[in-house]
Design a protein around this motif. Structure first.
Motif, PDB file in Angstrom:
ATOM      1  N   ASP A 183      -4.747   5.549  -3.823  1.00 35.38           N
ATOM      2  CA  ASP A 183      -4.907   3.956  -3.567  1.00 35.38           C
ATOM      3  C   ASP A 183      -6.399   3.624  -3.457  1.00 35.38           C
ATOM      4  O   ASP A 183      -6.996   3.703  -2.134  1.00 35.38           O
ATOM      5  N   TYR A 197      -1.279   6.154   3.406  1.00 36.41           N
ATOM      6  CA  TYR A 197      -0.918   5.890   4.815  1.00 36.41           C
ATOM      7  C   TYR A 197      -1.039   7.246   5.611  1.00 36.41           C
ATOM      8  O   TYR A 197      -1.387   7.415   6.421  1.00 36.41           O
ATOM      9  N   THR A 235       0.869  -1.188  -0.002  1.00 31.75           N
ATOM     10  CA  THR A 235       0.009  -0.078   0.019  1.00 31.75           C
ATOM     11  C   THR A 235       0.868   1.252   0.048  1.00 31.75           C
ATOM     12  O   THR A 235       2.013   1.396   0.826  1.00 31.75           O
ATOM     13  N   TYR A 239      -7.559   1.156  -0.665  1.00 32.54           N
ATOM     14  CA  TYR A 239      -7.289   1.402   0.786  1.00 32.54           C
ATOM     15  C   TYR A 239      -8.528   1.453   1.823  1.00 32.54           C
ATOM     16  O   TYR A 239      -9.190   2.496   1.936  1.00 32.54           O
TER      17      TYR A 239
END
Length: 185
Positions: A75, A43, A38, A78
């Motif tokens: 992403d 994040y 990821t 996610y």
């Protein structure tokens, strides 16, 4: 004495559980090496969004949604970003935006369901859905989700503190207190 025997058994069980957890964690880590990583950018956006949510204002919730949406641009799969969106609506639904209560409740639940579709094994997602179900008075399904979150992530302090409140509200104060102690540890 019988009490000592049970204490030793509990100690042995805890050590076995810790050893198994360690093995499971290693297996999951090895499995993750085979999957795509990821994005660290996604994040980072999630972390910044969560930081905004902790401020507890409508303005901060809006700012958080910007970070979570940016994470999804980076992403689209996610799950935590969808979970963050759910939490931003949950905050407003449960604490702030009474004038649009139904819309916020619906948005919180839909985002949490989308997060679960992306990652059904994310303990944070399970906790969010459980909290929403508790507010909806769907206590049986909320309890099942809390227990699933515990099984998925028994050593995550952030999950444990949510489980402490959740189990306490479900009428299981001993388990709630245990989760609180686990979070503190």
């Amino acid at each position: 004495s019988e009490e000592e025997i049970f204490s030793v058994q509990d100690d042995i069980a805890a050590k076995v559980a810790n050893a198994l957890t360690s093995r499971i964690d290693r297996a999951v880590l090895q499995s993750s090496h085979r999957q795509r990583v990821t994005s660290l950018g996604a994040y980072e956006c999630w972390l910044r969004g969560m930081e905004c949510l902790h401020r507890g204002t409508v303005e901060a919730d809006n700012e958080a949604r910007g970070f979570f949406n940016r994470a999804l641009e980076i992403d689209p799969h996610y799950a935590r970003a969808k979970a963050g969106l759910s939490l931003s609506h949950f905050n407003e639904w449960s604490c702030q935006a009474w004038e649009c209560w139904e819309a916020k409740e619906k948005a919180a639940y839909e985002c949490a369901q989308q997060a679960e579709a992306l990652d059904p094994d994310d303990a944070v997602v399970q906790v969010i859905l459980a909290k929403i179900e508790q507010y909806r008075r769907q206590h049986g399904s909320a309890e099942a989700r809390f227990r699933r979150a515990l099984a998925l992530s028994p050593n995550d302090a952030h999950v444990a503190i949510q489980l402490a409140a959740g189990f306490g509200l479900l009428g299981e104060p001993a388990l709630g207190a245990e989760m609180g102690q686990r979070a503190l540890a």
